[in-house]
Design a protein around this motif. Structure first.
Motif, mmCIF file in Angstrom:
data_model
loop_
_atom_site.group_PDB
_atom_site.id
_atom_site.type_symbol
_atom_site.label_atom_id
_atom_site.label_comp_id
_atom_site.label_asym_id
_atom_site.label_seq_id
_atom_site.Cartn_x
_atom_site.Cartn_y
_atom_site.Cartn_z
ATOM 1 N N GLU A 33 -0.579 3.039 -19.166
ATOM 2 C CA GLU A 33 -0.240 2.815 -20.564
ATOM 3 C C GLU A 33 -1.171 1.719 -21.071
ATOM 4 N N VAL A 34 -2.038 2.053 -21.998
ATOM 5 C CA VAL A 34 -3.122 1.169 -22.404
ATOM 6 C C VAL A 34 -2.610 0.036 -23.292
ATOM 7 N N ALA A 71 2.770 5.995 -14.075
ATOM 8 C CA ALA A 71 3.015 7.138 -13.184
ATOM 9 C C ALA A 71 1.915 7.192 -12.132
ATOM 10 N N LEU A 72 2.282 7.727 -10.950
ATOM 11 C CA LEU A 72 1.340 7.872 -9.846
ATOM 12 C C LEU A 72 1.044 9.340 -9.615
ATOM 13 N N GLY A 73 -0.218 9.668 -9.440
ATOM 14 C CA GLY A 73 -0.583 11.020 -9.070
ATOM 15 C C GLY A 73 -0.373 11.263 -7.586
ATOM 16 N N TRP A 79 -0.882 1.506 -5.177
ATOM 17 C CA TRP A 79 -0.475 0.937 -6.457
ATOM 18 C C TRP A 79 0.943 1.376 -6.769
ATOM 19 N N ALA A 80 1.620 0.649 -7.647
ATOM 20 C CA ALA A 80 3.010 0.957 -7.975
ATOM 21 C C ALA A 80 3.199 1.003 -9.483
ATOM 22 N N VAL A 81 4.176 1.782 -9.909
ATOM 23 C CA VAL A 81 4.538 1.808 -11.322
ATOM 24 C C VAL A 81 4.907 0.381 -11.760
ATOM 25 N N GLY A 82 4.384 -0.026 -12.896
ATOM 26 C CA GLY A 82 4.628 -1.376 -13.401
ATOM 27 C C GLY A 82 3.516 -2.354 -13.121
ATOM 28 N N PRO A 107 -6.856 -5.344 -10.303
ATOM 29 C CA PRO A 107 -5.721 -6.135 -10.774
ATOM 30 C C PRO A 107 -6.173 -7.053 -11.907
ATOM 31 N N VAL A 108 -5.266 -7.400 -12.792
ATOM 32 C CA VAL A 108 -5.599 -8.368 -13.832
ATOM 33 C C VAL A 108 -5.841 -9.715 -13.156
#
Length: 329
Positions: A33-34, A71-73, A79-82, A107-108
């Motif tokens: 989500e951008v 969402a994960l493909g 990586w995890a949702v969130g 990562p940020v």
């Protein structure tokens, strides 16, 4: 969802904020989500119809973004949702959601807010891959950066200084040169008023630049070769001054110099992943401890992408221009 679309190539007003389908993350991808994207010269070329996305990439402009994974493909476990991330993209950053291969996620960085993080993936990947992985800039050497006030320039100055190099820049105004000096540039050249070859030679006791990072292309080709030191390396990453130029091979041979030209967008996924991994290893710690800082000129909503493109075309900015997916207040 909404995205900035290009129904017909043209000027800035060709960009249309429209409703489009939500992308589905494929094998090895995540859906982001951008929060924000950044404006790059490649986006202007795509809008004009001169730079299509690589096969399989999103048709919308935007070569980098920041946001949260929603969402994960299939096959994604690292990586995890969130998770808050920023990402190098083949396209699609000017949208509310985008699918991203995991090898292009970062990562940020600590101490950087989510919106500002959108300014980092493309510029750091471009500089690290060209200046350090290809041209092998070393401590004590001199780097010449054309367009020192640009997003590329403001980051290249800081990364080169962080590894102990001397930095020369060209820019077209005192305001931009002053900002470059604040970021650490040692040699300031106004290309509108000065000859950068002469100024560089005078400032380096006639030696010239060990590495040149060039966004101009053909217009500067001969002068760049003159400005190179012995064993110098010219890295061409842009063609704002044309695509065809005459190259004096004798001058190149006499200096034992090298010319490379690369683009990032169309590289295979494995190459992009290797570059992103190197950026995470070498650049992210510099951002986290504050030795290197993103330079953001302004932030606009994506619905005003046309205004952002006009600003970039006018070169009225210093650093990066960001677009957020949030509606204008």
């Amino acid at each position: 969802m909404h995205a900035v679309t290009i129904p017909e190539p043209g000027g800035p007003d060709a960009l249309v904020w429209a409703e489009v389908p939500v992308p589905e993350p494929a094998e090895g991808e995540v859906l982001v989500e951008v929060a924000a994207s950044a404006v790059n010269r490649a986006d202007l070329l795509q809008r004009q119809g001169f730079y299509d996305p690589p096969p399989g990439a999103s048709p919308y402009p935007g070569l980098e973004c920041s946001g949260r994974i929603t969402a994960l493909g299939p096959g994604v476990s690292t990586w995890a949702v969130g998770d808050e991330v920023c990402a190098l993209l083949g396209g699609g950053g000017y949208a509310e959601q985008v699918a991203v291969p995991t090898g292009q996620l970062l990562p940020v960085p600590d101490g950087i807010d989510l919106t500002t993080a959108a300014s980092l993936p493309e510029v750091t990947s471009t500089i690290w891959s060209n200046v350090f992985m290809v041209a092998h800039l070393r401590p004590g050497e001199t780097l010449l950066v054309h367009g020192g006030g640009s997003g590329i320039g403001t980051m290249a100055i800081q990364l080169a200084k962080a590894v102990g190099a001397r930095v020369a820049v060209t820019a077209g105004s005192k305001e931009k040169l002053d900002r470059c000096a604040e970021l650490g540039a040692d040699i300031l050249i106004n290309y509108r008023e000065q000859d950068f070859v002469e100024e560089l030679r005078a400032a380096t006791d006639g030696q010239g630049a060990d590495v040149i990072l060039d966004i101009i292309g053909a217009k500067y080709l001969q002068k760049n070769v003159k400005a190179l030191a012995f064993n110098g390396r010219l890295a061409i990453i842009g063609l704002q001054g044309g695509v065809k130029g005459e190259l004096n091979l004798g001058a190149l041979l006499s200096k034992r110099a090298a010319v490379t030209a690369t683009s990032l967008r169309a590289r295979p996924a494995a190459e992009k992943a290797a570059i992103v991994a190197a950026v995470k290893e070498h650049v992210w710690p510099l951002l986290a401890d504050g030795r290197v800082k993103p330079v953001v000129d302004r932030t606009l909503p994506m619905s005003r992408a046309a205004d952002a493109h006009r600003a970039l075309e006018e070169s009225s900015h210093i650093g990066k221009i960001l677009l957020t997916s949030q509606p204008e207040s």
